[in-house]
Design an enzyme around this catalytic site. Structure first.
Site: not given
Ligand code: AMP
Ligand code: MG
Length: 532
Positions: A112-113, A145-146, A210, A275, A285
């Site tokens: 997502g980012r 917001d990516g 993953r 993931d 992560d």
């Molecule tokens: P995480 O908990 O970091 O493993 O993130 C879980 C999911 O949320 C993944 O698909 C990430 O890419 C997405 N994600 C986390 N933070 C953001 C962000 N600020 N913008 C876009 N996607 C996000």
């Molecule tokens: Mg993740």
């Protein structure tokens, strides 16, 4: 222009995007969050940022990629690592994957980012993918917001490298750049969003695949894509293997070894969703992770996890097993409608066995006993139990054993004095606790005498398996505070200390001390938010 310094030195040789199917919607179309079917990734460009500035570079990673210090200190490098300038030959993309979050199937997640530039050839001839975390919107950004904030990026940068130097398998971090843009986050999820400095970490790993990468196509019944992904993984990462079942056994082995390492150094991942489980058995992560300070198997650093404590330190082996079972379920889809589950079941049993013996062998070795013997298990269990009886710093205690004399006839005082420093509250070092530690240490010493190791060998073994320097939560917090106030030198200072975690490093003892009292309950130290 490119080449004079050196991204010419970065030779892209695409593996992932060259061999796996792409989302037909490409980078020329506007990015909008959506479900992406039948593809392993979507091509997408980083969104430029206002004013990139390099705060830190891990020189070892730069060297691995063959990048010169002149280049990594250049403006061009900052622009590339911020996504403003895509290097020649790169193929920017975001990966598509799903996952179980906190035990629930969450469907499509994806990068997502994070935007990968693709793989480059490292100085050993291997492949390393370069990925910018916080590089802007992708089709997988959902409502977010990516972007990434400085505090979480500092934590990812430092911990990646700390883990590497500890000898724990991990994704690496090449660089940490600030973007010059502000990112709004509600850090405590309490209705107080505030702007924070934005940042981007360039992560480096042979592959970012993953467990969730395989789960998503399996969940959609897309056996064709699942097969492509599995064949690809075997061919590029496990060429010695020939079937998905063999790959699963290998992943289970690596995961068992990984979790043993986490337990050894006192690392708590904090968000072991599927993931966030690497197919290569790497730590991946870095979010609301934490380091055990006082030994508490029930501790989780993640505020979001505080209720169920699913991702607490002591549960990491079981959680890893659960996650492996989800991966097995996904891979079973390759075996037709009535698959034979027994090879996967055996592999899961094998994981439990590998973790258990790996853990005991590690504990026997780190206690200075050399090779594990069956009778050691009871003594190891007693030690773990004892560490929960009073608040005691996990790594300080384990490492202080190197200073405890093992000869017969040593006094109580001589036995106990090296470990006293490990206790957080002197008032908890009661007569009862003293007596229990003394009794255990005498059995420990007796066992050490029968190990056949010399004093020097034992001390060396203890110090080579229990670090003196770990990324204590409050140390990261301090470095972040300074960086947010315009002084990034705390980051490089910490990185320097963490380069030699098992060494004594005279003059740097301050970094090896117990958590100070102010940090016991301070946000960002004892508890971390997922907001990043
Ligand atoms: P995480 O908990 O970091 O493993 O993130 C879980 C999911 O949320 C993944 O698909 C990430 O890419 C997405 N994600 C986390 N933070 C953001 C962000 N600020 N913008 C876009 N996607 C996000
Ligand atoms: Mg993740």
């Amino acid at each position: 222009m490119v080449g004079s310094f050196g991204l010419g030195e970065l030779k892209f040789e695409h593996v992932f995007t060259a061999q796996l199917p792409a989302d037909p919607i490409g980078p020329s179309e506007p990015v909008r969050p959506r479900q992406v079917q039948g593809a392993a990734y979507s091509r997408v460009n980083p969104t430029p940022v206002a004013a990139p500035r390099t705060l830190a570079v891990a020189d070892e990673v730069a060297a691995l990629l063959g990048l010169s210090p002149e280049f990594t200190s250049s403006e061009e490098f900052a622009q590339m690592m911020a996504g403003n300038r895509v290097p020649e030959g790169a193929d920017p993309h975001a990966a598509c994957y799903g996952g179980h979050q906190f035990g629930n199937w969450a469907g499509q997640l994806g990068d997502g980012r994070a935007i990968s530039y693709g793989e480059v050839v490292d100085v050993h001839g291997g492949h390393q993918a370069l990925q910018l975390k916080g590089a802007g919107l992708t089709p997988y950004s959902r409502g977010a917001d990516g972007r990434a904030v400085l505090r979480s990026s500092v934590r990812e940068f430092l911990c990646s490298e700390a883990m590497f130097h500890l000898g724990v398998p991990t994704t690496r971090a090449l660089s940490l750049v600030t973007t010059g843009d502000q990112v709004v986050r509600d850090m405590f999820y309490d209705g107080h969003p505030a702007p924070e400095p934005g940042a981007i970490v360039c992560r480096v790993a042979p592959s970012f695949l993953r467990f969730g990468s395989y789960q998503l196509p399996a969940s959609r019944g897309d056996v064709g894509l699942l097969r492509q992904l599995t064949d690809f993984t075997i061919a590029t990462e496990f060429p010695q293997l020939s079937s998905p079942q063999e790959m699963f056994v290998e992943v289970a082995e690596r995961t068992a070894k990984l979790v043993v390492d986490w337990m050894r150094v006192g690392f708590v991942h904090g968000v072991l969703n599927t993931d966030n489980m690497s197919i290569l058995g790497l730590t991946i992560d870095y979010g609301p992770y934490g380091w055990l300070e006082d030994f508490d198997p029930d501790w989780t650093p993640n505020t979001t996890d505080a209720g169920g404590r699913r991702y607490r330190y002591g549960a990491q082996p079981q959680v890893a097993a659960w996650n492996l079972a989800q991966l097995a379920n996904a891979l079973l889809a390759l075996e037709g409608p009535e698959p034979d589950v027994s090879p996967y079941q055996q592999a899961l049993e094998h994981f439990a066995e590998r973790f258990h013996t790996g853990y005991l062998e590690m504990m026997a070795a780190r206690l200075g006993w050399g090779t594990f013997r069956d009778a050691d298990e009871q003594l190891i269990d007693a030690f773990v139990e004892l560490m929960t009886a009073a608040e005691v710093d996990y790594v300080i205690l384990c490492r202080s054993l190197a200073e405890v004399p093992v000869d017969e006839g040593v006094t109580e005082e001589e036995t106990l004095s090296p470990i006293v420093e490990a206790f957080y509250r002197p008032e908890q070092f009661t007569e009862e606790i003293r007596a229990r530690y003394l009794a255990w240490l005498r059995m420990w010493a007796h066992r050490a005498r029968t190990s056949g190791l010399s004093d020097t060998e034992r001390q060396q073994a203890i110090r080579s398996l229990t670090p003196k320097y770990v990324l204590r939560n409050y140390l990261a917090h301090e470095a972040i505070g300074r960086a947010e106030n315009g002084d990034p030198s705390g980051i490089t200072e910490l990185l320097e200390v963490l380069r030699d975690p098992y060494g004594e490093q005279p003059g740097r003892e301050r970094f090896a001390q117990k958590r100070p009292d102010w940090a016991r309950t301070a946000p960002g130290c004892s508890m971390l938010s997922c907001s990043s």
